[in-house]
Design an enzyme around this catalytic site. Structure first.
Site, mmCIF file in Angstrom:
data_model
loop_
_atom_site.group_PDB
_atom_site.id
_atom_site.type_symbol
_atom_site.label_atom_id
_atom_site.label_comp_id
_atom_site.label_asym_id
_atom_site.label_seq_id
_atom_site.Cartn_x
_atom_site.Cartn_y
_atom_site.Cartn_z
ATOM 1 N N GLU A 1 0.990 -1.249 0.023
ATOM 2 C CA GLU A 1 -0.053 -0.019 0.069
ATOM 3 C C GLU A 1 0.984 1.178 0.013
ATOM 4 O O GLU A 1 0.708 2.085 -0.659
ATOM 5 C CB GLU A 1 -0.869 -0.216 1.116
ATOM 6 C CG GLU A 1 -1.890 -0.991 1.147
ATOM 7 C CD GLU A 1 -1.499 -2.596 1.505
ATOM 8 O OE1 GLU A 1 -2.242 -3.345 1.030
ATOM 9 O OE2 GLU A 1 -0.269 -2.804 1.872
ATOM 10 N N HIS B 1 10.107 14.218 11.565
ATOM 11 C CA HIS B 1 11.240 14.552 10.740
ATOM 12 C C HIS B 1 11.080 14.075 9.075
ATOM 13 O O HIS B 1 11.670 14.870 8.558
ATOM 14 C CB HIS B 1 12.348 13.313 10.989
ATOM 15 C CG HIS B 1 12.990 13.317 12.374
ATOM 16 N ND1 HIS B 1 13.859 12.436 12.572
ATOM 17 C CD2 HIS B 1 12.822 13.933 13.062
ATOM 18 C CE1 HIS B 1 14.447 13.037 13.933
ATOM 19 N NE2 HIS B 1 13.648 13.885 14.298
#
Length: 155
Positions: free
Chosen positions: A73, A104
């Site tokens: 996916e 991040h």
């Protein structure tokens, strides 16, 4: 922020539960399928719809996608320009990897491995992920800009 959901048969039950949970928390949620449990369906058909929506407004839209492992996916989702999909399927420090994907990497899609986490874990992880902002630190912005440059070079 609009949240798009998508899955195949492997994550169908988890998607339905997370959809109800997010709606109860007041999030604007759009379901991109699967709309019924069909063991013969194919995840690219649904995941591509959610990823396309995120790619239209990658700085504001988000998606939660589900599959058995979440790996395939995420691969589909990451084919779309502006999409940064991260995979989660459990682990010892369950919240930290999800937090870092936002802090991040400014991930705008989280791909959950429904065969490896409980529905309650999925709900909690999605909440953590949605609540975590991108840090905006120069080093992280610089890295995302490099990713964008690579995307643009291979358009």
């Amino acid at each position: 922020m609009k949240i798009f959901l998508a899955t195949d048969h492997a994550g169908f039950k988890t998607k339905e539960e997370v959809k109800s949970h997010l709606s109860s928390l007041g999030y604007e949620v759009e379901d991109c399928g699967a709309y019924e449990l069909n063991p013969d369906d194919d995840y690219p058909d649904f995941i591509s719809k959610a990823a396309e929506e995120v790619s239209k407004e990658p700085d504001t839209n988000r998606a939660v996608i589900f599959g058995g492992s979440g790996q395939g996916e995420a691969i589909v989702a990451n084919k779309f320009k502006g999409v940064r999909a991260a995979v989660f399927y459990g682990g010892e420090d369950k919240g930290k990897i999800v937090t870092l994907s936002r802090e991040h990497n400014d991930a705008n899609i989280i791909s959950l491995g429904a065969r490896f986490i409980t529905i309650e874990e999925a709900k909690r992880i999605v909440e953590i992920w949605l609540d975590e902002p991108f840090s905006g630190e120069d080093r992280h912005k610089r890295r995302i800009e490099k990713i964008t440059k690579i995307e643009n070079e291979h358009d």
